[in-house]
Design a protein around this motif. Structure first.
Motif, PDB file in Angstrom:
ATOM      1  N   ARG A 253       2.195   2.411  -5.090  1.00 34.72           N
ATOM      2  CA  ARG A 253       1.014   3.018  -5.734  1.00 34.72           C
ATOM      3  C   ARG A 253       1.381   3.820  -6.971  1.00 34.72           C
ATOM      4  NH1 ARG A 253      -0.742   6.652  -2.440  1.00 34.72           N
ATOM      5  NH2 ARG A 253       0.229   6.017  -0.486  1.00 34.72           N
ATOM      6  N   GLU A 254       2.551   4.419  -6.970  1.00 36.03           N
ATOM      7  CA  GLU A 254       2.925   5.275  -8.105  1.00 36.03           C
ATOM      8  C   GLU A 254       3.685   4.512  -9.210  1.00 36.03           C
ATOM      9  OE1 GLU A 254       4.338   9.220  -7.164  1.00 36.03           O
ATOM     10  OE2 GLU A 254       3.151   9.278  -5.317  1.00 36.03           O
TER      11      GLU A 254
ATOM     12  N   GLU B 128       0.842  -1.221   0.000  1.00 34.55           N
ATOM     13  CA  GLU B 128       0.000   0.000   0.000  1.00 34.55           C
ATOM     14  C   GLU B 128       0.866   1.256   0.000  1.00 34.55           C
ATOM     15  OE1 GLU B 128       0.136  -1.825   3.184  1.00 34.55           O
ATOM     16  OE2 GLU B 128      -0.860  -3.387   2.022  1.00 34.55           O
ATOM     17  N   SER B 129       2.178   1.121  -0.107  1.00 32.52           N
ATOM     18  CA  SER B 129       3.069   2.272   0.044  1.00 32.52           C
ATOM     19  C   SER B 129       2.996   3.214  -1.156  1.00 32.52           C
ATOM     20  CB  SER B 129       4.505   1.764   0.199  1.00 32.52           C
ATOM     21  OG  SER B 129       4.868   1.033  -0.952  1.00 32.52           O
ATOM     22  N   SER B 130       3.535   4.429  -0.964  1.00 31.98           N
ATOM     23  CA  SER B 130       3.533   5.434  -2.041  1.00 31.98           C
ATOM     24  C   SER B 130       4.272   4.921  -3.275  1.00 31.98           C
ATOM     25  CB  SER B 130       4.211   6.718  -1.561  1.00 31.98           C
ATOM     26  OG  SER B 130       3.647   7.136  -0.353  1.00 31.98           O
TER      27      SER B 130
END
Ligand code: M6R
Length: 364
Positions: free
Chosen positions: A137-138, A132-134
């Protein structure tokens, strides 16, 4: 919960065979013949260049991966530490895929490097522990390393799971690019699947590293040497030792020592030589002998046959199980971690929460 261990780091070192098995089951199909990647997968035939960026231990995983992708998949690889990468303003040519490795998925410099590559790279991939980390996600595709929560500030199981995921990707790339046939791939995948068992055997060196730790704890400086894919492991060993025991440690490529750092060697400086029996073994051993000729105290990490071939005069030896050189960087993480852990325990430092450090570095 430390599950009966004295520190989270000890627990996380011990659970590596188990978590690795989970990661292998995720990326290798049931009959052990193919690599399975999450959708939409990666088309390695379309890639001209791979750019690997990370910090700290994750960066050393990238350094190992560079050897793998270049040697077996013939794919040119560029690597950099995230805190430097974008300041170079690297030109990005068509066919470039960027891959970011991060346990937490929140490291500020790694995230900033990822954002620099947005719109420039053909694709952005990540290898993360926190889905679920940045960073996950990116990314266009995030590959989980499945190490489970890592609490010790010193990264251990995340490193071996990062390496395993990257090894599997390199094998997939080698096959897709026509450098590895089905049989050879199946053989390498079988080797990977046998690794948790070999790791369990290798963990038996723990009592030995505990004995040696009392000697290492007295040192002010320690050098780590390795050649080829063991050079990054030398870095990982030095980083781990610095972080938790506060002993000054440096890593050098074995062949580089004579270009300067060998001047540091005397009877007070333990030199830890990481030498699995790979194609570079003889060269590493001759570098080791140069150290011994100058009074250096060598701690040699190799297998039984390697110890025999290395001959007399070595200060101490840690005997590892035999291993396919391709997988040696994953297995040799264990002595690096255990030496650091037991040396820190011998010194009485705060192993899980070393001074000045945070688990996740969210400032640039
Ligand atoms: O969460 P990340 O993998 O992005 O963290 C990168 C580094 O901060 C991390 O590996 C650090 O070097 C560890 N403390 C090493 O043990």
């Amino acid at each position: 919960d430390k599950a009966g261990y004295k520190h989270f780091m000890a627990k996380e070192i011990a659970e590596q065979p188990t978590v690795l098995q989970g990661a292998l089951a995720h990326y290798i199909n049931a009959d052990g013949t193919a690599v399975t990647l999450p959708e939409p997968g990666i088309d390695f035939t379309q890639i001209e260049r791979l750019t690997l960026v990370a910090c700290g231990t994750a960066y050393y995983a990238c350094m190992v991966a560079k050897y793998w992708f270049e040697q077996i998949a013939r794919l040119p690889v560029e690597i950099d530490v995230a805190s430097e990468f974008r300041y170079r303003e690297p030109p990005v040519t068509p066919g470039t895929v960027a891959l970011f490795v991060s346990q937490s998925g929140e490291t500020a410099d790694t995230l900033a490097a990822l954002r620099y590559m947005e719109g420039k790279a053909d694709k952005i991939l990540s290898v993360v522990n926190v889905p679920e980390s940045s960073i996950a996600r990116e990314s266009d595709l995030a590959l989980p390393i499945l190490a489970g929560t890592e609490i010790g500030v010193a990264s251990t199981k995340a490193f071996t799971c990062q390496l395993t995921t990257l090894a599997i990707l390199a094998l997939k790339a080698a096959q897709a690019r026509g450098h590895m046939d089905e049989d050879a791939l199946a053989e390498k995948l079988a080797g990977l699947r046998a690794l948790p068992g070999i790791m369990n055997l290798a963990l038996q060196i723990e009592s030995r590293t505990d004995q040696l730790a009392t000697k290492l704890a007295e040192a002010r400086d320690i050098l780590f040497l390795g050649r080829g894919a063991m050079y990054p492991l030398a870095h990982e060993g030095a980083l781990k030792l610095k972080e938790i025991s506060y002993i000054h440690a440096e890593a050098y490529a074995s062949g580089e020592l004579k270009h300067g750092p060998i001047a540091l060697v005397d009877k007070h400086v333990p030199v830890i030589v990481m030498a699995p029996r790979d194609a570079l073994f003889d060269k590493t051993i001759s570098n080791m002998q140069e150290v011994m000729a100058r009074g250096g105290k060598v701690l040699l990490i190799t297998d039984a046959e390697g110890a025999k071939e290395a001959g007399e005069g070595v200060w101490e030896t840690i005997l590892m199980p035999e291993i396919d050189p391709f997988l040696a960087p994953i297995l040799y993480a264990l002595p690096a971690q255990l030496l650091a852990y037991h040396t820190a325990v011998a010194k009485g430092t705060d192993v899980d929460q070393p001074r000045n450090l945070a688990k996740s570095v969210t400032v640039e």
